[in-house]
Design a protein around this motif. Structure first.
Motif, PDB file in Angstrom:
ATOM      1  N   VAL A  35     134.206  58.780  68.155  1.00 24.55           N
ATOM      2  CA  VAL A  35     135.131  58.585  67.034  1.00 24.55           C
ATOM      3  C   VAL A  35     136.401  57.906  67.526  1.00 24.55           C
ATOM      4  CG1 VAL A  35     136.650  59.801  65.424  1.00 24.55           C
ATOM      5  CG2 VAL A  35     134.254  60.417  65.566  1.00 24.55           C
ATOM      6  N   LYS A  36     136.898  58.374  68.653  1.00 19.55           N
ATOM      7  CA  LYS A  36     138.106  57.762  69.223  1.00 19.55           C
ATOM      8  C   LYS A  36     137.848  56.318  69.629  1.00 19.55           C
ATOM      9  CE  LYS A  36     140.344  61.947  70.884  1.00 19.55           C
ATOM     10  NZ  LYS A  36     140.783  62.715  72.061  1.00 19.55           N
ATOM     11  N   GLY A  37     136.591  55.983  69.916  1.00 24.39           N
ATOM     12  CA  GLY A  37     136.214  54.623  70.279  1.00 24.39           C
ATOM     13  C   GLY A  37     136.215  53.664  69.101  1.00 24.39           C
ATOM     14  N   GLY A  38     136.340  54.186  67.893  1.00 26.07           N
ATOM     15  CA  GLY A  38     136.523  53.319  66.742  1.00 26.07           C
ATOM     16  C   GLY A  38     135.361  53.182  65.784  1.00 26.07           C
ATOM     17  N   ASN A  39     134.369  54.062  65.847  1.00 28.12           N
ATOM     18  CA  ASN A  39     133.257  53.939  64.923  1.00 28.12           C
ATOM     19  C   ASN A  39     132.952  55.291  64.245  1.00 28.12           C
ATOM     20  OD1 ASN A  39     131.240  52.696  63.558  1.00 28.12           O
ATOM     21  ND2 ASN A  39     130.098  52.035  65.356  1.00 28.12           N
ATOM     22  N   PRO A  40     133.928  55.843  63.529  1.00 24.40           N
ATOM     23  CA  PRO A  40     133.763  57.188  62.977  1.00 24.40           C
ATOM     24  C   PRO A  40     132.661  57.314  61.929  1.00 24.40           C
ATOM     25  CG  PRO A  40     135.836  56.238  62.246  1.00 24.40           C
ATOM     26  CD  PRO A  40     135.251  55.303  63.265  1.00 24.40           C
ATOM     27  N   ALA A  41     132.446  56.301  61.117  1.00 28.75           N
ATOM     28  CA  ALA A  41     131.417  56.398  60.066  1.00 28.75           C
ATOM     29  C   ALA A  41     130.029  56.580  60.671  1.00 28.75           C
ATOM     30  CB  ALA A  41     131.455  55.177  59.167  1.00 28.75           C
ATOM     31  N   ASP A  42     129.716  55.826  61.708  1.00 25.41           N
ATOM     32  CA  ASP A  42     128.413  55.968  62.362  1.00 25.41           C
ATOM     33  C   ASP A  42     128.265  57.340  62.998  1.00 25.41           C
ATOM     34  OD1 ASP A  42     127.524  53.467  61.653  1.00 25.41           O
ATOM     35  OD2 ASP A  42     127.978  52.542  63.593  1.00 25.41           O
ATOM     36  N   VAL A  43     129.326  57.836  63.591  1.00 32.72           N
ATOM     37  CA  VAL A  43     129.285  59.156  64.229  1.00 32.72           C
ATOM     38  C   VAL A  43     129.028  60.229  63.182  1.00 32.72           C
ATOM     39  CG1 VAL A  43     130.598  60.865  65.544  1.00 32.72           C
ATOM     40  CG2 VAL A  43     130.769  58.450  66.134  1.00 32.72           C
ATOM     41  N   ILE A  44     129.732  60.163  62.066  1.00 32.52           N
ATOM     42  CA  ILE A  44     129.553  61.153  61.001  1.00 32.52           C
ATOM     43  C   ILE A  44     128.122  61.111  60.475  1.00 32.52           C
ATOM     44  CG2 ILE A  44     130.215  61.757  58.632  1.00 32.52           C
ATOM     45  CD1 ILE A  44     133.092  60.834  59.465  1.00 32.52           C
ATOM     46  N   CYS A  45     127.595  59.924  60.242  1.00 34.51           N
ATOM     47  CA  CYS A  45     126.212  59.804  59.759  1.00 34.51           C
ATOM     48  C   CYS A  45     125.229  60.374  60.778  1.00 34.51           C
ATOM     49  CB  CYS A  45     125.879  58.346  59.459  1.00 34.51           C
ATOM     50  SG  CYS A  45     126.738  57.714  58.012  1.00 34.51           S
ATOM     51  N   ASN A  46     125.446  60.095  62.051  1.00 37.48           N
ATOM     52  CA  ASN A  46     124.555  60.626  63.080  1.00 37.48           C
ATOM     53  C   ASN A  46     124.630  62.146  63.164  1.00 37.48           C
ATOM     54  OD1 ASN A  46     123.292  58.309  63.938  1.00 37.48           O
ATOM     55  ND2 ASN A  46     124.799  57.871  65.516  1.00 37.48           N
ATOM     56  N   ILE A  47     125.818  62.705  62.987  1.00 44.66           N
ATOM     57  CA  ILE A  47     125.955  64.158  63.015  1.00 44.66           C
ATOM     58  C   ILE A  47     125.195  64.787  61.849  1.00 44.66           C
ATOM     59  CG2 ILE A  47     127.603  66.067  62.710  1.00 44.66           C
ATOM     60  CD1 ILE A  47     129.557  64.399  64.453  1.00 44.66           C
ATOM     61  N   PHE A  48     125.263  64.177  60.677  1.00 41.52           N
ATOM     62  CA  PHE A  48     124.509  64.694  59.540  1.00 41.52           C
ATOM     63  C   PHE A  48     123.002  64.589  59.790  1.00 41.52           C
ATOM     64  CE2 PHE A  48     128.378  64.875  57.167  1.00 41.52           C
ATOM     65  CZ  PHE A  48     128.126  65.816  56.178  1.00 41.52           C
ATOM     66  N   ARG A  49     122.554  63.484  60.358  1.00 39.27           N
ATOM     67  CA  ARG A  49     121.128  63.338  60.684  1.00 39.27           C
ATOM     68  C   ARG A  49     120.714  64.362  61.732  1.00 39.27           C
ATOM     69  NH1 ARG A  49     122.122  57.636  59.837  1.00 39.27           N
ATOM     70  NH2 ARG A  49     122.550  57.339  62.042  1.00 39.27           N
ATOM     71  N   TYR A  50     121.583  64.603  62.701  1.00 42.59           N
ATOM     72  CA  TYR A  50     121.333  65.599  63.741  1.00 42.59           C
ATOM     73  C   TYR A  50     121.208  66.988  63.100  1.00 42.59           C
ATOM     74  CZ  TYR A  50     122.175  68.261  68.071  1.00 42.59           C
ATOM     75  OH  TYR A  50     122.087  69.121  69.128  1.00 42.59           O
ATOM     76  N   GLY A  51     122.111  67.298  62.193  1.00 38.82           N
ATOM     77  CA  GLY A  51     122.058  68.582  61.489  1.00 38.82           C
ATOM     78  C   GLY A  51     120.790  68.733  60.674  1.00 38.82           C
ATOM     79  N   TYR A  52     120.369  67.659  60.038  1.00 40.88           N
ATOM     80  CA  TYR A  52     119.122  67.688  59.273  1.00 40.88           C
ATOM     81  C   TYR A  52     117.941  67.977  60.193  1.00 40.88           C
ATOM     82  CZ  TYR A  52     115.166  66.186  56.454  1.00 40.88           C
ATOM     83  OH  TYR A  52     113.968  66.126  55.799  1.00 40.88           O
ATOM     84  N   ALA A  53     117.895  67.279  61.317  1.00 44.18           N
ATOM     85  CA  ALA A  53     116.799  67.468  62.272  1.00 44.18           C
ATOM     86  C   ALA A  53     116.804  68.888  62.834  1.00 44.18           C
ATOM     87  CB  ALA A  53     116.892  66.442  63.398  1.00 44.18           C
ATOM     88  N   LYS A  54     117.987  69.408  63.173  1.00 46.97           N
ATOM     89  CA  LYS A  54     118.090  70.770  63.691  1.00 46.97           C
ATOM     90  C   LYS A  54     117.669  71.780  62.613  1.00 46.97           C
ATOM     91  CE  LYS A  54     119.902  70.880  67.898  1.00 46.97           C
ATOM     92  NZ  LYS A  54     119.370  71.690  68.974  1.00 46.97           N
ATOM     93  N   GLY A  55     118.098  71.551  61.391  1.00 47.64           N
ATOM     94  CA  GLY A  55     117.715  72.429  60.284  1.00 47.64           C
ATOM     95  C   GLY A  55     116.222  72.404  60.032  1.00 47.64           C
ATOM     96  N   TYR A  56     115.627  71.234  60.137  1.00 49.30           N
ATOM     97  CA  TYR A  56     114.186  71.092  59.962  1.00 49.30           C
ATOM     98  C   TYR A  56     113.453  71.872  61.043  1.00 49.30           C
ATOM     99  CZ  TYR A  56     109.818  68.763  58.689  1.00 49.30           C
ATOM    100  OH  TYR A  56     108.551  68.501  58.261  1.00 49.30           O
ATOM    101  N   SER A  57     113.931  71.760  62.279  1.00 48.54           N
ATOM    102  CA  SER A  57     113.328  72.501  63.389  1.00 48.54           C
ATOM    103  C   SER A  57     113.454  74.004  63.171  1.00 48.54           C
ATOM    104  CB  SER A  57     113.999  72.127  64.714  1.00 48.54           C
ATOM    105  OG  SER A  57     113.751  70.787  65.032  1.00 48.54           O
ATOM    106  N   ALA A  58     114.615  74.434  62.698  1.00 52.98           N
ATOM    107  CA  ALA A  58     114.828  75.854  62.433  1.00 52.98           C
ATOM    108  C   ALA A  58     113.880  76.339  61.343  1.00 52.98           C
ATOM    109  CB  ALA A  58     116.279  76.105  62.028  1.00 52.98           C
ATOM    110  N   CYS A  59     113.701  75.532  60.325  1.00 55.80           N
ATOM    111  CA  CYS A  59     112.802  75.890  59.231  1.00 55.80           C
ATOM    112  C   CYS A  59     111.362  76.007  59.731  1.00 55.80           C
ATOM    113  CB  CYS A  59     112.902  74.847  58.129  1.00 55.80           C
ATOM    114  SG  CYS A  59     111.871  75.222  56.697  1.00 55.80           S
ATOM    115  N   GLU A  60     110.930  75.038  60.511  1.00 54.51           N
ATOM    116  CA  GLU A  60     109.576  75.100  61.063  1.00 54.51           C
ATOM    117  C   GLU A  60     109.384  76.345  61.918  1.00 54.51           C
ATOM    118  OE1 GLU A  60     109.142  71.301  63.055  1.00 54.51           O
ATOM    119  OE2 GLU A  60     107.785  70.654  61.467  1.00 54.51           O
ATOM    120  N   SER A  61     110.388  76.675  62.704  1.00 59.44           N
ATOM    121  CA  SER A  61     110.328  77.863  63.548  1.00 59.44           C
ATOM    122  C   SER A  61     110.185  79.122  62.699  1.00 59.44           C
ATOM    123  CB  SER A  61     111.581  77.947  64.415  1.00 59.44           C
ATOM    124  OG  SER A  61     111.580  79.098  65.188  1.00 59.44           O
TER     125      SER A  61
END
Length: 69
Positions: A35-61
């Motif tokens: 984010v400090k490097g200047g690309n906050p929108a991409d970071v935020i989108c990746n964090i949401f995708r990461y959360g989705y993937a983690k949530g999906y894994s938790a659900c499967e578990s």
């Protein structure tokens, strides 16, 4: 942001958080650096995708254990 915070608060009132599916400190620090490097929108989108993937894994578990996710 207010809607996101409400959603998280409502969810955590009903469900116990499992640290196995949470972000690690190194992940958070890496995101902060990007984010400090200047690309906050991409970071935020990746964090949401990461959360989705983690949530999906938790659900499967949970489903494998026979629980209701």
């Amino acid at each position: 942001m207010e809607n996101i915070n409400k959603y998280i608060n409502n969810f955590t009132r009903r469900h116990k958080e499992n640290s196995r599916f949470a972000m690690k400190a190194s992940d958070i620090l890496s995101a902060v650096r990007l984010v400090k490097g200047g690309n906050p929108a991409d970071v935020i989108c990746n964090i949401f995708r990461y959360g989705y993937a983690k949530g999906y894994s938790a659900c499967e578990s949970e489903m494998k254990k026979g629980g209701a996710a």
